[in-house]
Design an enzyme around this catalytic site. Structure first.
Site, PDB file in Angstrom:
ATOM      1  CG  HIS A 189      -1.821   1.234   1.232  1.00  0.00           C
ATOM      2  ND1 HIS A 189      -3.061   1.229   0.637  1.00  0.00           N
ATOM      3  CD2 HIS A 189      -1.639   2.484   1.734  1.00  0.00           C
ATOM      4  CE1 HIS A 189      -3.613   2.428   0.783  1.00  0.00           C
ATOM      5  NE2 HIS A 189      -2.767   3.202   1.448  1.00  0.00           N
ATOM      6  CB  CYS A 190       1.966   3.455  -2.626  1.00  0.00           C
ATOM      7  SG  CYS A 190       3.045   4.883  -2.890  1.00  0.00           S
ATOM      8  N   GLY A 191       1.380   5.087   0.433  1.00  0.00           N
ATOM      9  CA  GLY A 191       0.762   6.279   0.997  1.00  0.00           C
ATOM     10  C   GLY A 191       0.822   7.471   0.060  1.00  0.00           C
ATOM     11  CG  ASN A 194      -5.316   7.861  -0.440  1.00  0.00           C
ATOM     12  OD1 ASN A 194      -5.267   7.119   0.531  1.00  0.00           O
ATOM     13  ND2 ASN A 194      -6.390   8.572  -0.733  1.00  0.00           N
TER      14      ASN A 194
END
Length: 393
Positions: A189-191, A194
């Protein structure tokens, strides 16, 4: 002179903080100050901050901070997306304001005014594609398709049901607790996006990393050529040698030219340092993810394999220790044997050293070209193409 030292400190602090925060957990930095600084930045500083808030504001303050942490770290939110847009927008605006007045110049033509804007626009387009495209969400409608793509290796993936989605979990999928969905061929999951990086948008993510690396390199080189052009146009070397009597050699001219550059183009040099450091970091991230794609592995699977190999090594060592203990007790209870030569006993291998190595058997690695084909043409794209082809025929 004070500004020169301030610029050097800025470059060093930016480099150390950035590398420590993003790369401090890498094995190469274990046991180094970079690793310790990484732990402080990611854990220690926050704990000290919580203690400070607790001492000043009490439990209500800590509860407020933890609720903000939950929103920022455990729920989908656009904070890092806004930060990305602010960074790329402000950097481009500063370059336009401080550098475009010298374009066209001695080394750069006027076309770079428009090329730079196009390059930034393509970077933002790739960012939007990665952020808002479907990463490969597993639903009731496509579950059968995803179940047939990859077999279970019965090592890190076995047949089971997702306890949250109540759907069978396809091999290589994972339920993202932040997005609250199962994602096929889940990577991470890439912040910044998002969004999850999965089966359908890994290609966009790789393109984003590669393009932004090239964009930062382009900015660094272009600003450097602008400064070099100004050096040529203003005939600084000629003035220094003819009017100030400086010897026409690199060793003599370099200190004077550096002093002139830092005094006249300090903003451009700061930009060059910043974009150069970011380009190196992006190059590292792209190389890491490119290697994963070429071996048909994901970040999630990398951690799963590490856990599996570590567990197997512990089990093998435990069995070897048990066998060695049993052999020693059997030797004590049996008839007394003649003492073994001390030299032989010194060089004799420990039973723990005879344990076999644990091998990683990646059944999804089908060769470099096939692996790359899977990333560029995800299964849903291939399936829809075949469906359209069959309907037309």
């Amino acid at each position: 002179m004070a500004f020169h030292w301030a610029l050097l400190c800025y470059a060093l602090i930016t480099l150390v903080v950035t590398v420590s925060f993003l790369c401090g957990q890498w094995p190469i930095f274990q046991g180094t100050p970079i690793s310790s600084f990484h732990r402080f930045l990611t854990f220690g500083a926050y704990q000290y901050f919580l203690k400070f808030v607790g001492a000043v504001l009490g439990d209500k303050g800590i509860t407020s901070i933890l609720s903000v942490e939950y929103y920022c770290c455990d729920r989908p939110n656009p904070i890092l997306q806004i930060i990305y847009l602010a960074i790329i927008g402000s950097t481009y605006c500063i370059i336009v304001k401080t550098t475009f007045q010298y374009i066209p110049g001695y080394y750069l033509s006027g076309v770079h005014r428009y090329m730079s804007l196009l390059a930034v626009a393509i970077g933002i387009l790739l960012f939007l594609l990665t952020s808002f495209s479907d990463p490969g969400t597993v639903t009731v409608d496509n579950i059968s398709q995803y179940l047939s793509v990859y077999p279970y290796d019965n090592i890190i993936y076995t047949k089971k049901e997702c306890s949250t989605c109540k759907l069978p979990k396809p091999a290589r999928s994972k339920h993202c607790s932040i997005c609250n969905r199962c994602v096929a061929r889940f990577d991470h999951h890439c912040g910044w996006m998002n969004n999850c990086i999965g089966e359908r948008n890994t290609r966009y993510f790789l393109a984003f990393l590669l393009w932004h690396f090239l964009l930062c390199m382009y900015a660094t080189i272009a600003v450097g050529l602008v400064i070099a052009g100004r050096l040529k146009e203003l005939r600084i070397v000629y003035i220094l040698t003819v009017y100030y009597g400086v010897e026409n050699s690199f060793r003599s001219l370099a200190p004077h030219i550096v002093r002139w550059l830092l005094g006249s183009y300090n903003t451009q040099i700061l930009l060059m340092v910043f974009t150069a450091i970011v380009s190196l970091l992006l190059a590292g991230f792209f190389a890491y993810h490119a290697k994963l794609c070429l071996t048909n592995t994901t970040t999630n699977e990398t951690f799963k394999w590490q856990d599996y190999v570590s567990l197997q090594k512990k089990l093998i060592e435990a069995r070897a220790s048990s066998a060695a203990l049993k052999a020693s007790t059997d030797g004590v209870s049996s008839e007394r044997k003649p003492p073994e030569n001390k030299c032989k006993s010194f060089f004799k291998r420990s039973p723990l050293e005879n344990t076999e190595a644990v091998e990683k058997n990646n059944v999804y690695d089908k060769g470099l070209f096939h692996n790359l084909y899977e990333v560029i043409f995800p299964v849903r794209v291939r399936a829809s193409h075949l469906h359209t082809k069959s309907k037309s025929s």
